[in-house]
Design a protein around this motif. Structure first.
Motif, PDB file in Angstrom:
ATOM      1  N   SER A 119      17.754 -14.424  10.341  1.00  0.00           N
ATOM      2  CA  SER A 119      18.077 -14.379   8.912  1.00  0.00           C
ATOM      3  C   SER A 119      17.124 -13.477   8.141  1.00  0.00           C
ATOM      4  CB  SER A 119      18.050 -15.791   8.325  1.00  0.00           C
ATOM      5  OG  SER A 119      19.003 -16.600   8.964  1.00  0.00           O
TER       6      SER A 119
ATOM      7  N   ALA B 216      18.833  -0.375   5.135  1.00  0.00           N
ATOM      8  CA  ALA B 216      20.071   0.403   5.225  1.00  0.00           C
ATOM      9  C   ALA B 216      20.407   1.084   3.902  1.00  0.00           C
ATOM     10  CB  ALA B 216      21.217  -0.498   5.657  1.00  0.00           C
ATOM     11  N   HIS B 217      19.841   0.603   2.825  1.00  0.00           N
ATOM     12  CA  HIS B 217      20.114   1.185   1.516  1.00  0.00           C
ATOM     13  C   HIS B 217      19.051   2.180   1.059  1.00  0.00           C
ATOM     14  CE1 HIS B 217      22.926  -2.192   1.388  1.00  0.00           C
ATOM     15  NE2 HIS B 217      23.640  -1.382   0.624  1.00  0.00           N
TER      16      HIS B 217
ATOM     17  N   ARG C 106      12.764   3.401   9.375  1.00  0.00           N
ATOM     18  CA  ARG C 106      14.063   2.894   8.958  1.00  0.00           C
ATOM     19  C   ARG C 106      14.958   2.622  10.168  1.00  0.00           C
ATOM     20  NH1 ARG C 106      19.030   4.658   9.118  1.00  0.00           N
ATOM     21  NH2 ARG C 106      20.511   3.739   7.687  1.00  0.00           N
TER      22      ARG C 106
ATOM     23  N   LEU D  40      17.108  -7.058  14.206  1.00  0.00           N
ATOM     24  CA  LEU D  40      17.892  -8.266  14.454  1.00  0.00           C
ATOM     25  C   LEU D  40      17.590  -8.861  15.832  1.00  0.00           C
ATOM     26  CD1 LEU D  40      21.371  -7.272  13.005  1.00  0.00           C
ATOM     27  CD2 LEU D  40      19.689  -8.798  12.008  1.00  0.00           C
TER      28      LEU D  40
ATOM     29  N   MET E  82      17.010  -5.655   7.313  1.00  0.00           N
ATOM     30  CA  MET E  82      17.932  -4.622   7.769  1.00  0.00           C
ATOM     31  C   MET E  82      18.816  -4.127   6.625  1.00  0.00           C
ATOM     32  SD  MET E  82      21.228  -4.724  10.223  1.00  0.00           S
ATOM     33  CE  MET E  82      22.086  -5.456   8.866  1.00  0.00           C
ATOM     34  N   LEU E  83      19.317  -5.036   5.818  1.00  0.00           N
ATOM     35  CA  LEU E  83      20.173  -4.636   4.700  1.00  0.00           C
ATOM     36  C   LEU E  83      19.400  -3.843   3.650  1.00  0.00           C
ATOM     37  CD1 LEU E  83      22.351  -7.834   4.288  1.00  0.00           C
ATOM     38  CD2 LEU E  83      23.051  -5.605   5.174  1.00  0.00           C
ATOM     39  N   LEU E  84      18.152  -4.204   3.415  1.00  0.00           N
ATOM     40  CA  LEU E  84      17.338  -3.431   2.475  1.00  0.00           C
ATOM     41  C   LEU E  84      17.054  -2.026   3.013  1.00  0.00           C
ATOM     42  CD1 LEU E  84      14.802  -6.118   1.228  1.00  0.00           C
ATOM     43  CD2 LEU E  84      16.666  -5.071  -0.068  1.00  0.00           C
TER      44      LEU E  84
ATOM     45  N   VAL F  58      16.505  -1.021  10.940  1.00  0.00           N
ATOM     46  CA  VAL F  58      17.956  -1.224  10.913  1.00  0.00           C
ATOM     47  C   VAL F  58      18.493  -1.589  12.289  1.00  0.00           C
ATOM     48  CG1 VAL F  58      20.168  -0.061  10.558  1.00  0.00           C
ATOM     49  CG2 VAL F  58      18.347   0.209   8.897  1.00  0.00           C
TER      50      VAL F  58
ATOM     51  N   LEU G 112      23.351  -7.912  16.667  1.00  0.00           N
ATOM     52  CA  LEU G 112      24.416  -8.262  15.736  1.00  0.00           C
ATOM     53  C   LEU G 112      25.396  -9.272  16.326  1.00  0.00           C
ATOM     54  CD1 LEU G 112      25.380  -7.515  12.894  1.00  0.00           C
ATOM     55  CD2 LEU G 112      26.825  -5.781  13.935  1.00  0.00           C
TER      56      LEU G 112
ATOM     57  N   LEU H 271      17.885  -9.928   8.977  1.00  0.00           N
ATOM     58  CA  LEU H 271      19.112  -9.471   8.339  1.00  0.00           C
ATOM     59  C   LEU H 271      18.846  -8.964   6.930  1.00  0.00           C
ATOM     60  CD1 LEU H 271      22.165  -9.238   8.726  1.00  0.00           C
ATOM     61  CD2 LEU H 271      22.370 -11.528   7.808  1.00  0.00           C
ATOM     62  N   VAL H 272      17.990  -9.663   6.205  1.00  0.00           N
ATOM     63  CA  VAL H 272      17.618  -9.216   4.859  1.00  0.00           C
ATOM     64  C   VAL H 272      16.870  -7.884   4.936  1.00  0.00           C
ATOM     65  CG1 VAL H 272      16.227  -9.771   2.829  1.00  0.00           C
ATOM     66  CG2 VAL H 272      17.590 -11.547   3.924  1.00  0.00           C
TER      67      VAL H 272
END
Length: 96
Positions: A45, A55-56, A68, A76, A51-53, A72, A12, A48-49
């Motif tokens: 990049s 995380a949800h 997961r 990165l 990881m964000l998916l 997460v 990060l 990051l996409v």
């Protein structure tokens, strides 16, 4: 702090800082640095996409040591390093 937390913080904060340093005065560097910079940026990049998916995902899937957690916390850093390596190799092979 466990290894996943350290990998997350490195991915990060440290990976973008290294890419920022590498991107500074990019024209004066060789083909390997150019490829490593863009490969690292693209890898970070895309991770990051992902990881964000991940995380949800629903909390039921938040199990220690699961896929997961790897996505997460480790994506990165791993994607930045992998992208930089692939980018440098491709740039050197092309002779840019």
């Amino acid at each position: 702090m466990n290894a996943w937390g350290i990998a997350f913080l490195l991915g990060l904060f440290v990976a973008p800082a290294v890419l920022l340093w590498l991107g500074h005065r990019l024209r004066g560097r060789g083909a390997a640095a150019f490829g490593a910079f863009w490969g690292g940026v693209i890898g970070h990049s895309l991770a990051l996409v992902a990881m964000l998916l991940a995380a949800h995902w629903p909390p039921v899937l938040w199990i220690e040591g699961s896929l997961r957690a790897g996505i997460v916390f480790g994506s990165l850093l791993g994607a930045s390093i992998l992208g930089a390596g692939i980018g440098a190799a491709v740039a050197v092979a092309r002779g840019r």
